[in-house]
Design a protein around this motif. Structure first.
Motif, PDB file in Angstrom:
ATOM      1  N   GLY A  62       0.816  -1.218   0.000  1.00 53.54           N
ATOM      2  CA  GLY A  62       0.000   0.000   0.000  1.00 53.54           C
ATOM      3  C   GLY A  62       0.842   1.258   0.000  1.00 53.54           C
ATOM      4  N   SER A  84       5.083  -3.872  -3.473  1.00 51.77           N
ATOM      5  CA  SER A  84       3.655  -3.764  -3.797  1.00 51.77           C
ATOM      6  C   SER A  84       3.088  -2.397  -3.432  1.00 51.77           C
ATOM      7  CB  SER A  84       2.876  -4.861  -3.064  1.00 51.77           C
ATOM      8  OG  SER A  84       3.060  -4.750  -1.667  1.00 51.77           O
ATOM      9  N   GLY A 113      -0.462  -0.644  -4.286  1.00 47.78           N
ATOM     10  CA  GLY A 113      -1.286  -1.728  -4.818  1.00 47.78           C
ATOM     11  C   GLY A 113      -0.795  -2.286  -6.131  1.00 47.78           C
ATOM     12  N   ARG A 127       0.563  -4.637  -8.680  1.00 44.18           N
ATOM     13  CA  ARG A 127       0.610  -6.094  -8.751  1.00 44.18           C
ATOM     14  C   ARG A 127       1.196  -6.509 -10.104  1.00 44.18           C
ATOM     15  NH1 ARG A 127      -4.320  -9.895  -6.906  1.00 44.18           N
ATOM     16  NH2 ARG A 127      -4.556  -8.026  -5.620  1.00 44.18           N
ATOM     17  N   PHE A 180       0.378 -11.018  -2.775  1.00 43.29           N
ATOM     18  CA  PHE A 180      -1.073 -10.856  -2.708  1.00 43.29           C
ATOM     19  C   PHE A 180      -1.785 -12.202  -2.500  1.00 43.29           C
ATOM     20  CE2 PHE A 180       0.604  -7.288  -5.061  1.00 43.29           C
ATOM     21  CZ  PHE A 180      -0.103  -6.203  -4.572  1.00 43.29           C
ATOM     22  N   GLU A 229      -3.130  -6.369   2.197  1.00 40.35           N
ATOM     23  CA  GLU A 229      -2.980  -6.362   0.743  1.00 40.35           C
ATOM     24  C   GLU A 229      -1.531  -6.085   0.360  1.00 40.35           C
ATOM     25  OE1 GLU A 229      -4.922  -6.736  -3.071  1.00 40.35           O
ATOM     26  OE2 GLU A 229      -5.469  -7.176  -0.989  1.00 40.35           O
ATOM     27  N   GLY A 230      -0.865  -7.097  -0.198  1.00 40.47           N
ATOM     28  CA  GLY A 230       0.509  -6.933  -0.658  1.00 40.47           C
ATOM     29  C   GLY A 230       1.535  -6.845   0.445  1.00 40.47           C
TER      30      GLY A 230
END
Length: 349
Positions: free
Chosen positions: A174, A181, A184, A186, A194, A219-220
């Motif tokens: 983030g 990552s 976000g 990817r 992830f 996330e990540g």
């Protein structure tokens, strides 16, 4: 087979060069005659030639002394004990040498031997493997929880190597500008970040070395394993480290085998093929609980190594105070956290 008690009966199956007799293919018989048969039959205690025997070559019959020497050796001479069967100490020597073959060891600890804290496994059992529930926690919590746990690896030749995790770094994803990552993002390279918590994320640096990460909740988000304290398979680790070096170099000491993120990957033979593997179920690499959890007073929080930008000074690196296998010690952070006893004999050296 010769009749029981017949000392001359060996010629029924013996080659012509030894006896001059053999079984006729047709099965019919012809009697041997002459002085030679009289001698042989008298020695054997027979009055007529046995059924199926024929004389092939006109040669003198063997003497009684030679018959005694060539008789079957299943029994010893009269008055002597039969020969003993060959035991472990009488095994045949290996081909090309006069020394006996070494005895085969019995027992043992199976394919992986004895674990360093006393647990013994047979046949490659993994009862002490940490499951998916352990990894299902936020990134910072996982980075601290990994300290003191044991990373185990089974090499291609069957040997096992183990190291106690003594240093980690958290990458939150983030907004963390130092994370692969960040924002976000990817890609095919960082897809493991992830995936489910406990997934291995292996990436390459400088085109030569690898770094090992474990995904967490978020996330990540992932945790980088920076250093291990070797506890089993040190010679195998040293061989792998020496093989990677170019030219003559001094062998690394025990505490230097895994004191860096790329060094531990070389010592454990971890490469890109381990990327996206589940640490809770992978066959050749897994995590085991350590003998005891380190107290909070021994965990040092400091800035991550080699990071620039806004997140360079965030305290997202965690290591065990006083352990020599730590890659870089932050003395200022240690002084700020206060004094604490050193971590075992390795730190005292």
């Amino acid at each position: 087979m010769a009749p029981v008690g017949c000392r001359a009966g060996w010629w029924l199956a013996g080659p012509p060069s030894e006896s001059g007799y053999r079984q006729k293919p047709g099965g019919h018989t012809s009697e041997a005659s002459g002085e030679s048969w009289a001698k042989l039959g008298g020695e054997a205690g027979l009055k007529t030639a046995p059924r199926g025997a024929t004389r092939l070559l006109a040669r003198p019959a063997p003497s009684p002394a030679s018959l005694a020497r060539q008789a079957p050796t299943g029994r010893g001479k009269e008055g002597e004990a039969p020969p003993k069967r060959a035991g472990p100490a009488q095994r045949r020597p290996a081909r090309g040498t006069s020394r006996p073959l070494p005895r085969r060891r019995r027992g043992g600890g199976g394919a992986w031997g004895s674990c360093w804290w006393g647990w013994r496994g047979r046949g490659g059992r993994e009862e002490r493997r940490l499951g998916s529930d352990f990894f299902a926690q936020p990134c910072v919590s996982l980075a601290k929880a990994l300290l003191g746990q044991v990373l185990a690896r089974r090499l291609a030749d069957g040997r096992a190597v183990r190291g106690r995790i003594v240093e980690t770094e958290a990458y939150l994803g983030g907004e963390d500008s130092a994370s692969h990552s960040r924002g976000g993002r990817r890609t095919a390279r960082n897809a493991a970040m992830f995936m489910a918590p406990g997934t291995l994320y292996v990436y390459q640096i400088y085109g030569l070395y690898f770094c090992l990460n474990v995904s967490s909740q978020g996330e990540g988000a992932a945790v980088l394993l920076r250093a291990l304290e070797p506890v089993q398979g040190l010679e195998a680790m040293r061989e792998l480290r020496q093989r990677q070096r170019r030219g003559p170099a001094r062998p690394p000491r025990d505490w230097q085998l895994c004191n860096g993120p790329s060094k531990l990957c070389v010592a454990l033979a971890i490469d890109k093929s381990f990327d996206r593997q589940d640490l809770a179920s992978a066959r050749d690499v897994w995590l085991e609980p350590g003998p005891d959890a380190p107290p909070d007073a021994r965990v040092v929080c400091s800035a991550r190594v080699g990071i620039r930008g806004d997140w360079a000074h965030r305290p997202l690196r965690f290591y065990l105070r006083g352990n020599r296998s730590v890659s870089v010690a932050d003395k200022a952070a240690e002084r700020a956290a206060g004094e604490a006893p050193q971590d075992g004999p390795q730190a005292a050296e």
